[in-house]
Design a protein around this motif. Structure first.
Motif, PDB file in Angstrom:
ATOM      1  N   ILE A  39      36.954  47.158  40.720  1.00 20.55           N
ATOM      2  CA  ILE A  39      38.306  47.373  41.251  1.00 20.55           C
ATOM      3  C   ILE A  39      38.694  46.244  42.193  1.00 20.55           C
ATOM      4  O   ILE A  39      39.846  45.771  42.182  1.00 20.55           O
ATOM      5  N   ILE A  40      37.746  45.773  42.997  1.00 18.61           N
ATOM      6  CA  ILE A  40      38.027  44.650  43.890  1.00 18.61           C
ATOM      7  C   ILE A  40      38.324  43.392  43.089  1.00 18.61           C
ATOM      8  O   ILE A  40      39.252  42.636  43.405  1.00 18.61           O
ATOM      9  N   ILE A  83      36.010  49.453  33.701  1.00 18.02           N
ATOM     10  CA  ILE A  83      35.855  50.624  34.562  1.00 18.02           C
ATOM     11  C   ILE A  83      35.849  51.907  33.735  1.00 18.02           C
ATOM     12  O   ILE A  83      35.056  52.819  33.983  1.00 18.02           O
ATOM     13  N   GLN A 133      32.258  56.973  39.838  1.00 15.76           N
ATOM     14  CA  GLN A 133      32.125  56.954  41.286  1.00 15.76           C
ATOM     15  C   GLN A 133      31.033  56.005  41.761  1.00 15.76           C
ATOM     16  O   GLN A 133      30.694  56.008  42.921  1.00 15.76           O
ATOM     17  N   ARG A 134      30.480  55.189  40.916  1.00 14.87           N
ATOM     18  CA  ARG A 134      29.399  54.295  41.252  1.00 14.87           C
ATOM     19  C   ARG A 134      29.913  53.045  41.966  1.00 14.87           C
ATOM     20  O   ARG A 134      31.097  52.714  41.913  1.00 14.87           O
ATOM     21  N   ILE A 135      28.983  52.303  42.592  1.00 12.86           N
ATOM     22  CA  ILE A 135      29.352  51.121  43.364  1.00 12.86           C
ATOM     23  C   ILE A 135      29.900  50.014  42.467  1.00 12.86           C
ATOM     24  O   ILE A 135      30.758  49.235  42.888  1.00 12.86           O
ATOM     25  N   GLN A 136      29.419  49.944  41.215  1.00 12.21           N
ATOM     26  CA  GLN A 136      29.931  48.900  40.328  1.00 12.21           C
ATOM     27  C   GLN A 136      31.412  49.109  40.031  1.00 12.21           C
ATOM     28  O   GLN A 136      32.133  48.134  39.797  1.00 12.21           O
ATOM     29  N   THR A 137      31.880  50.327  40.083  1.00 18.39           N
ATOM     30  CA  THR A 137      33.307  50.591  39.903  1.00 18.39           C
ATOM     31  C   THR A 137      34.096  49.999  41.060  1.00 18.39           C
ATOM     32  O   THR A 137      35.168  49.419  40.853  1.00 18.39           O
ATOM     33  N   VAL A 138      33.569  50.113  42.250  1.00 22.79           N
ATOM     34  CA  VAL A 138      34.228  49.522  43.423  1.00 22.79           C
ATOM     35  C   VAL A 138      34.293  48.002  43.280  1.00 22.79           C
ATOM     36  O   VAL A 138      35.330  47.378  43.545  1.00 22.79           O
ATOM     37  N   TYR A 139      33.192  47.393  42.843  1.00 25.37           N
ATOM     38  CA  TYR A 139      33.185  45.954  42.639  1.00 25.37           C
ATOM     39  C   TYR A 139      34.233  45.534  41.609  1.00 25.37           C
ATOM     40  O   TYR A 139      34.956  44.552  41.813  1.00 25.37           O
TER      41      TYR A 139
END
Length: 155
Positions: free
Chosen positions: A11-12, A72, A3-9
């Motif tokens: 995924i993008i 991820i 759930q961390r921000i690096q996961t969002v990066y």
């Protein structure tokens, strides 16, 4: 740490590279024919066939797409994630070089002497955006690793 921000990066980055498979890198008109540069080749739109295959760029894009996806799910092994982010950045730099090469040298590759017009696409700079996002993910993973190391010291 899914759930961390690096996961969002990451995924993008995965989504952008996946979108690059379907978007053209540029169009150009050589002689009386129109060509489009895509991931797996330079295609002749007039005839409807591939004029010059570019499998090395396609394979590089597959690798650039697979590494963030795999990274991820390796959240328990942060050092492996850090190394994969570095590998991803190097591959994205290589992908940007391939894109620039095929855009600049497309007329010589097709053996058409007269290129009338070249239309660039927003897809041409997407590897640069992905490099930035992968670097941000790298920093986030490194920050998590330093937090875990500092908590181990306190115990």
């Amino acid at each position: 740490m899914i759930q961390r921000i690096q996961t969002v990066y990451l995924i993008i980055v995965f989504g952008v590279i996946l979108a690059m498979f379907f978007a053209p890198f540029g169009n150009f008109i050589g002689g009386t024919e129109e060509f489009v540069i895509k991931a797996w080749g330079i295609k002749n739109i007039t005839i409807g066939e591939t004029a010059v295959p570019t499998p090395q760029m396609g394979i590089l894009m597959v690798l650039c797409c697979a590494i963030p996806f795999v990274t991820i799910f390796l959240y328990r092994w942060r050092w492996v994630q850090i190394r994969l982010c570095i590998v991803e950045i190097v591959l994205l730099i290589g992908l940007q070089i391939f894109v620039a090469y095929y855009l600049i040298r497309s007329g010589n590759i097709i053996n058409e002497a007269a290129i009338h017009s070249i239309r660039y696409s927003l897809t041409d700079i997407m590897p640069l955006v992905c490099i930035l996002l992968t670097y941000l993910a790298f920093r986030g993973i490194l920050k998590d690793e330093t937090i875990v190391k500092s908590l181990d010291r306190i115990r």
